[in-house]
Design an enzyme around this catalytic site. Structure first.
Site, PDB file in Angstrom:
ATOM      1  N   CYS A  92       0.861  -1.210   0.018  1.00 22.99           N
ATOM      2  CA  CYS A  92       0.030  -0.061  -0.112  1.00 22.99           C
ATOM      3  C   CYS A  92       0.928   1.234  -0.020  1.00 22.99           C
ATOM      4  O   CYS A  92       1.649   1.528  -0.978  1.00 22.99           O
ATOM      5  CB  CYS A  92      -0.957  -0.320   1.287  1.00 22.99           C
ATOM      6  SG  CYS A  92      -2.339   1.151   1.157  1.00 22.99           S
ATOM      7  N   HIS A 180      -3.489  -5.420   0.649  1.00 23.03           N
ATOM      8  CA  HIS A 180      -3.051  -5.570   2.093  1.00 23.03           C
ATOM      9  C   HIS A 180      -2.891  -7.095   2.172  1.00 23.03           C
ATOM     10  O   HIS A 180      -3.860  -7.853   2.945  1.00 23.03           O
ATOM     11  CB  HIS A 180      -3.699  -5.171   3.018  1.00 23.03           C
ATOM     12  CG  HIS A 180      -3.495  -3.754   3.048  1.00 23.03           C
ATOM     13  ND1 HIS A 180      -2.604  -3.252   4.262  1.00 23.03           N
ATOM     14  CD2 HIS A 180      -4.021  -2.657   2.635  1.00 23.03           C
ATOM     15  CE1 HIS A 180      -2.458  -1.681   4.138  1.00 23.03           C
ATOM     16  NE2 HIS A 180      -3.470  -1.312   3.317  1.00 23.03           N
ATOM     17  N   GLU A 182      -1.054  -8.959   3.966  1.00 21.31           N
ATOM     18  CA  GLU A 182      -0.649  -9.372   5.288  1.00 21.31           C
ATOM     19  C   GLU A 182      -1.724  -9.589   6.259  1.00 21.31           C
ATOM     20  O   GLU A 182      -1.773 -10.111   7.504  1.00 21.31           O
ATOM     21  CB  GLU A 182       0.369  -8.204   5.925  1.00 21.31           C
ATOM     22  CG  GLU A 182      -0.319  -7.137   6.567  1.00 21.31           C
ATOM     23  CD  GLU A 182      -0.735  -5.994   5.238  1.00 21.31           C
ATOM     24  OE1 GLU A 182      -0.927  -4.736   5.433  1.00 21.31           O
ATOM     25  OE2 GLU A 182      -0.807  -6.404   4.128  1.00 21.31           O
TER      26      GLU A 182
END
Length: 237
Positions: A92, A180, A182
């Protein structure tokens, strides 16, 4: 054992601690090794451990389309990590700042249409996406990457409103992803709850295309691929 460095770029203490306390342990479990976290505001004079092989640059509430006091230190770390042939992943804001570090400030701009929510991305075959058929990750961004030189960068993912959802620096183990990976579904909803409260256009542009939880868990496979990549230039077929 080679070491992993995560740059936590989140400025607000509460959100920064959430990332370190909730997200980093997930990454450590995937990586199978401890992770050293360094906060963005402590990068002046910071030198990564010589044994550091992988670097992750996190997302942030900061806008990469504007100058920030921490830019110079972050850009210097990114450039040195690339020069030293580390395996690098920007997420990001991190994706935008790695592009700025390698191309220049014009590589990031405010998005005409921001993206918030769970949105499927179209993928181009790439080692980072090995074993992934469908990826519907969390999005929370009002900026976007643009103008990457085609002779140096390959765009490897997109959505209808964001042409550069992911890229790879050609012949190098350096990637950026706008989304994202993660975050699993639980952590993703926590992030989006805050975005809906704090981001001006989040409610207007929020979307939920998550049809199958496996499509967000594919982000785990992305990180497995990343952590398994050796710190050498990729040989592409």
């Amino acid at each position: 054992m080679k070491k992993v460095l995560v740059i936590n770029c989140i400025p607000k203490a509460e959100d920064r601690d959430w990332f370190t306390g909730a997200v980093v342990p997930r990454l450590e479990e995937i990586a199978g090794r401890p992770i050293h976290v360094e906060n963005l505001d402590r990068l002046d004079g910071f030198v990564p451990d010589p044994e550091c092989s992988h670097v992750v640059i996190s997302g942030s509430e900061l806008s990469a389309a504007r100058r920030n006091p921490t830019d110079d230190a972050l850009v210097a770390l990114i450039r040195s990590s690339v020069d030293q042939n580390r395996v690098v992943l920007g997420i990001c804001y991190g994706h935008q700042m790695v592009a700025r570090a390698l191309v220049g400030d014009d590589a990031c701009r405010r998005a005409v249409i921001p993206e918030f929510g769970f949105k499927r991305v179209s993928l181009v075959p790439n080692p980072l996406f090995s074993g992934i058929d469908t990826l519907t990750p969390v999005h929370s961004h009002s900026d976007e990457v643009t103008g990457l030189p085609e002779d140096r960068f390959e765009v490897i993912a997109s959505t209808e409103h964001c042409e550069v959802q992911a890229w790879q620096l050609r012949r190098r183990t350096v990637w950026g992803v706008q989304f994202h990976p993660e975050l699993d579904q639980r952590l993703g909803r926590q992030l989006l709850e805050r975005s809906l409260e704090t981001e001006e256009r989040a409610r207007e542009f929020y979307i939920d295309e998550l049809e199958d939880p496996a499509h967000i868990e594919a982000g785990r496979r992305l990180f497995e691929n990343f952590f398994q990549t050796p710190p050498i230039a990729l040989k592409r077929s």
